[in-house]
Design a protein around this motif. Structure first.
Motif, PDB file in Angstrom:
ATOM      1  N   ALA A 103      52.269  23.561  35.388  1.00 43.44           N
ATOM      2  CA  ALA A 103      53.425  24.327  34.890  1.00 43.44           C
ATOM      3  C   ALA A 103      53.226  24.689  33.424  1.00 43.44           C
ATOM      4  CB  ALA A 103      54.702  23.526  35.085  1.00 43.44           C
ATOM      5  N   ARG A 104      52.693  23.748  32.640  1.00 47.17           N
ATOM      6  CA  ARG A 104      52.433  24.000  31.216  1.00 47.17           C
ATOM      7  C   ARG A 104      51.421  25.132  31.054  1.00 47.17           C
ATOM      8  NH1 ARG A 104      48.988  19.559  28.436  1.00 47.17           N
ATOM      9  NH2 ARG A 104      47.468  20.666  29.668  1.00 47.17           N
ATOM     10  N   ASP A 105      50.348  25.117  31.843  1.00 46.67           N
ATOM     11  CA  ASP A 105      49.305  26.131  31.723  1.00 46.67           C
ATOM     12  C   ASP A 105      49.778  27.506  32.182  1.00 46.67           C
ATOM     13  OD1 ASP A 105      47.682  24.203  30.698  1.00 46.67           O
ATOM     14  OD2 ASP A 105      46.433  24.003  32.488  1.00 46.67           O
ATOM     15  N   LEU A 155      46.741  27.719  25.517  1.00 44.63           N
ATOM     16  CA  LEU A 155      45.540  28.531  25.652  1.00 44.63           C
ATOM     17  C   LEU A 155      44.728  28.090  26.868  1.00 44.63           C
ATOM     18  CD1 LEU A 155      44.311  28.731  21.956  1.00 44.63           C
ATOM     19  CD2 LEU A 155      45.502  30.484  23.274  1.00 44.63           C
ATOM     20  N   THR A 156      44.142  29.050  27.533  1.00 45.84           N
ATOM     21  CA  THR A 156      43.223  28.790  28.644  1.00 45.84           C
ATOM     22  C   THR A 156      41.918  29.514  28.333  1.00 45.84           C
ATOM     23  OG1 THR A 156      43.893  30.720  29.927  1.00 45.84           O
ATOM     24  CG2 THR A 156      45.163  28.690  30.280  1.00 45.84           C
ATOM     25  N   PRO A 157      40.845  29.237  29.053  1.00 45.77           N
ATOM     26  CA  PRO A 157      39.584  29.945  28.792  1.00 45.77           C
ATOM     27  C   PRO A 157      39.701  31.462  28.921  1.00 45.77           C
ATOM     28  CG  PRO A 157      39.157  27.998  30.099  1.00 45.77           C
ATOM     29  CD  PRO A 157      40.653  28.128  29.998  1.00 45.77           C
ATOM     30  N   MET A 158      40.705  31.950  29.619  1.00 47.18           N
ATOM     31  CA  MET A 158      40.901  33.399  29.732  1.00 47.18           C
ATOM     32  C   MET A 158      41.351  34.003  28.395  1.00 47.18           C
ATOM     33  SD  MET A 158      39.957  34.009  32.748  1.00 47.18           S
ATOM     34  CE  MET A 158      40.450  35.688  32.956  1.00 47.18           C
ATOM     35  N   ASP A 159      41.802  33.163  27.477  1.00 45.61           N
ATOM     36  CA  ASP A 159      42.254  33.628  26.169  1.00 45.61           C
ATOM     37  C   ASP A 159      41.120  33.682  25.139  1.00 45.61           C
ATOM     38  OD1 ASP A 159      44.975  33.815  26.975  1.00 45.61           O
ATOM     39  OD2 ASP A 159      45.158  31.639  26.778  1.00 45.61           O
ATOM     40  N   GLN A 160      39.895  33.341  25.538  1.00 47.15           N
ATOM     41  CA  GLN A 160      38.739  33.348  24.644  1.00 47.15           C
ATOM     42  C   GLN A 160      38.681  34.656  23.865  1.00 47.15           C
ATOM     43  OE1 GLN A 160      36.169  31.123  23.863  1.00 47.15           O
ATOM     44  NE2 GLN A 160      35.406  32.695  22.502  1.00 47.15           N
ATOM     45  N   GLY A 161      38.408  34.546  22.582  1.00 46.15           N
ATOM     46  CA  GLY A 161      38.311  35.730  21.736  1.00 46.15           C
ATOM     47  C   GLY A 161      37.164  36.632  22.173  1.00 46.15           C
ATOM     48  N   ILE A 189      39.369  31.666  19.115  1.00 51.97           N
ATOM     49  CA  ILE A 189      40.050  32.939  18.845  1.00 51.97           C
ATOM     50  C   ILE A 189      40.099  33.122  17.336  1.00 51.97           C
ATOM     51  CG2 ILE A 189      42.188  34.247  19.107  1.00 51.97           C
ATOM     52  CD1 ILE A 189      42.807  32.482  21.555  1.00 51.97           C
ATOM     53  N   ASN A 190      39.477  34.198  16.857  1.00 52.61           N
ATOM     54  CA  ASN A 190      39.426  34.508  15.420  1.00 52.61           C
ATOM     55  C   ASN A 190      38.888  33.337  14.605  1.00 52.61           C
ATOM     56  OD1 ASN A 190      40.486  37.094  15.890  1.00 52.61           O
ATOM     57  ND2 ASN A 190      42.573  36.295  15.822  1.00 52.61           N
ATOM     58  N   GLY A 191      37.869  32.656  15.129  1.00 47.64           N
ATOM     59  CA  GLY A 191      37.238  31.548  14.423  1.00 47.64           C
ATOM     60  C   GLY A 191      37.927  30.214  14.568  1.00 47.64           C
ATOM     61  N   LYS A 192      39.136  30.167  15.158  1.00 45.38           N
ATOM     62  CA  LYS A 192      39.879  28.920  15.358  1.00 45.38           C
ATOM     63  C   LYS A 192      39.553  28.386  16.753  1.00 45.38           C
ATOM     64  CE  LYS A 192      44.119  26.579  14.799  1.00 45.38           C
ATOM     65  NZ  LYS A 192      43.876  25.392  14.079  1.00 45.38           N
ATOM     66  N   VAL A 193      39.138  27.118  16.822  1.00 45.80           N
ATOM     67  CA  VAL A 193      38.711  26.490  18.078  1.00 45.80           C
ATOM     68  C   VAL A 193      39.814  25.588  18.603  1.00 45.80           C
ATOM     69  CG1 VAL A 193      37.014  24.949  19.146  1.00 45.80           C
ATOM     70  CG2 VAL A 193      36.301  26.535  17.354  1.00 45.80           C
ATOM     71  N   THR A 194      40.129  25.737  19.879  1.00 42.36           N
ATOM     72  CA  THR A 194      41.066  24.850  20.564  1.00 42.36           C
ATOM     73  C   THR A 194      40.294  24.093  21.625  1.00 42.36           C
ATOM     74  OG1 THR A 194      42.887  26.395  20.189  1.00 42.36           O
ATOM     75  CG2 THR A 194      43.201  24.723  21.900  1.00 42.36           C
ATOM     76  N   LEU A 195      40.426  22.763  21.604  1.00 44.13           N
ATOM     77  CA  LEU A 195      39.789  21.890  22.595  1.00 44.13           C
ATOM     78  C   LEU A 195      40.871  21.365  23.524  1.00 44.13           C
ATOM     79  CD1 LEU A 195      37.593  19.815  20.112  1.00 44.13           C
ATOM     80  CD2 LEU A 195      36.862  21.775  21.486  1.00 44.13           C
ATOM     81  N   ARG A 196      40.688  21.552  24.835  1.00 45.46           N
ATOM     82  CA  ARG A 196      41.690  21.097  25.805  1.00 45.46           C
ATOM     83  C   ARG A 196      40.989  20.465  26.995  1.00 45.46           C
ATOM     84  NH1 ARG A 196      44.828  24.804  28.336  1.00 45.46           N
ATOM     85  NH2 ARG A 196      46.154  23.079  28.844  1.00 45.46           N
ATOM     86  N   GLY A 197      41.675  19.519  27.626  1.00 43.77           N
ATOM     87  CA  GLY A 197      41.170  18.911  28.848  1.00 43.77           C
ATOM     88  C   GLY A 197      41.097  17.401  28.743  1.00 43.77           C
ATOM     89  N   PRO A 198      40.729  16.750  29.848  1.00 48.83           N
ATOM     90  CA  PRO A 198      40.671  15.293  29.867  1.00 48.83           C
ATOM     91  C   PRO A 198      39.323  14.751  29.395  1.00 48.83           C
ATOM     92  CG  PRO A 198      40.305  16.134  32.066  1.00 48.83           C
ATOM     93  CD  PRO A 198      40.573  17.325  31.198  1.00 48.83           C
ATOM     94  N   VAL A 199      39.373  13.602  28.749  1.00 50.22           N
ATOM     95  CA  VAL A 199      38.186  12.814  28.412  1.00 50.22           C
ATOM     96  C   VAL A 199      38.492  11.376  28.819  1.00 50.22           C
ATOM     97  CG1 VAL A 199      37.404  14.294  26.528  1.00 50.22           C
ATOM     98  CG2 VAL A 199      38.990  12.449  26.042  1.00 50.22           C
ATOM     99  N   ASN A 210      42.494  19.916  18.187  1.00 44.82           N
ATOM    100  CA  ASN A 210      42.056  18.982  19.223  1.00 44.82           C
ATOM    101  C   ASN A 210      43.242  18.600  20.114  1.00 44.82           C
ATOM    102  OD1 ASN A 210      40.950  16.995  20.812  1.00 44.82           O
ATOM    103  ND2 ASN A 210      40.075  15.833  19.120  1.00 44.82           N
ATOM    104  N   GLN A 211      43.284  19.154  21.320  1.00 43.09           N
ATOM    105  CA  GLN A 211      44.324  18.831  22.296  1.00 43.09           C
ATOM    106  C   GLN A 211      43.753  18.019  23.455  1.00 43.09           C
ATOM    107  OE1 GLN A 211      46.324  22.439  23.544  1.00 43.09           O
ATOM    108  NE2 GLN A 211      46.585  23.150  21.441  1.00 43.09           N
ATOM    109  N   LEU A 212      42.604  17.387  23.262  1.00 44.24           N
ATOM    110  CA  LEU A 212      41.973  16.596  24.324  1.00 44.24           C
ATOM    111  C   LEU A 212      42.847  15.390  24.660  1.00 44.24           C
ATOM    112  CD1 LEU A 212      38.280  16.693  23.057  1.00 44.24           C
ATOM    113  CD2 LEU A 212      39.294  18.054  24.892  1.00 44.24           C
TER     114      LEU A 212
END
Length: 192
Positions: free
Chosen positions: A104-106, A112-118, A152-162, A186-188
């Motif tokens: 639901a969040r995604d 952001l999702t990989p489809m939002d890649q700059g 996106i525009n040089g700003k990196v977002t990290l998402r997902g489980p570790v 870092n949203q890991l």
């Protein structure tokens, strides 16, 4: 001239003639041996015959049409191979993970999702370099190597489980070494 060339070529390209004795022997001699796997009624090869078996294909008399007198489905059907392993049933005792909240969040469009890649070459290059560093890190789990890296525009977002805090920190460090310290979000999430 062209006729002579065609005749000369034809004489050199023909297959060698087989004698009637070799053709008769090839068609009348049943194939046997340890590597022989006769075809079943469905046209597929069955398992090789048992080495201790005393019956052969030549035991049945041939009719004038070339078929044996035992062409009934019961006579030619071989028992199923005994060396086939049973496939275990899937384990349904463990409950499936509930990803409803994450899904639901995604889908909300707020994350952001990989489809939002700059689309810029620079954004793609940053993402590529971080991904290469993460994949080369032998201390990371397979789960950690598959996190989402979005630039996106040089700003990196990290998402997902570790799996551990150490993996979370290692991926963040790799991203900061490529993009810069202030450019990483870092949203890991550590999942056990």
């Amino acid at each position: 001239m062209a006729g002579m060339l065609a005749a000369a070529c034809a004489s050199h390209n023909s297959a060698p003639a087989a004698s009637s004795d070799s053709v008769e022997q090839a068609t009348n001699t049943p194939a046997t041996g340890p590597g022989f796997a006769p075809a079943g009624n469905d046209g597929t090869a069955s398992a090789p015959a048992d080495a201790h078996s005393t019956t052969t294909a030549s035991a049945a008399p041939k009719s004038p049409s070339g078929t044996t007198g035992t062409d009934s489905p019961q006579a030619n059907s071989a028992p199923p191979p005994s060396n086939v392993a049973a496939v275990p049933a899937p384990d349904t005792s463990a409950p499936a993970p509930d990803n409803s909240r994450v899904n639901a969040r995604d889908q909300s469009g707020k994350t952001l999702t990989p489809m939002d890649q700059g689309p810029s070459e620079g954004d793609r290059k940053i993402t590529q370099q971080i991904r290469q560093a993460v994949v080369k890190d032998g201390s990371l789990s397979f789960t950690a190597k598959n996190v989402k890296i979005i630039t996106i525009n040089g700003k990196v977002t990290l998402r997902g489980p570790v799996k551990t805090d150490a993996e979370r920190s290692a991926i963040e460090a790799a991203a900061k070494s490529v993009a810069g310290a202030g450019q990483v979000d870092n949203q890991l999430e550590v999942k056990n």
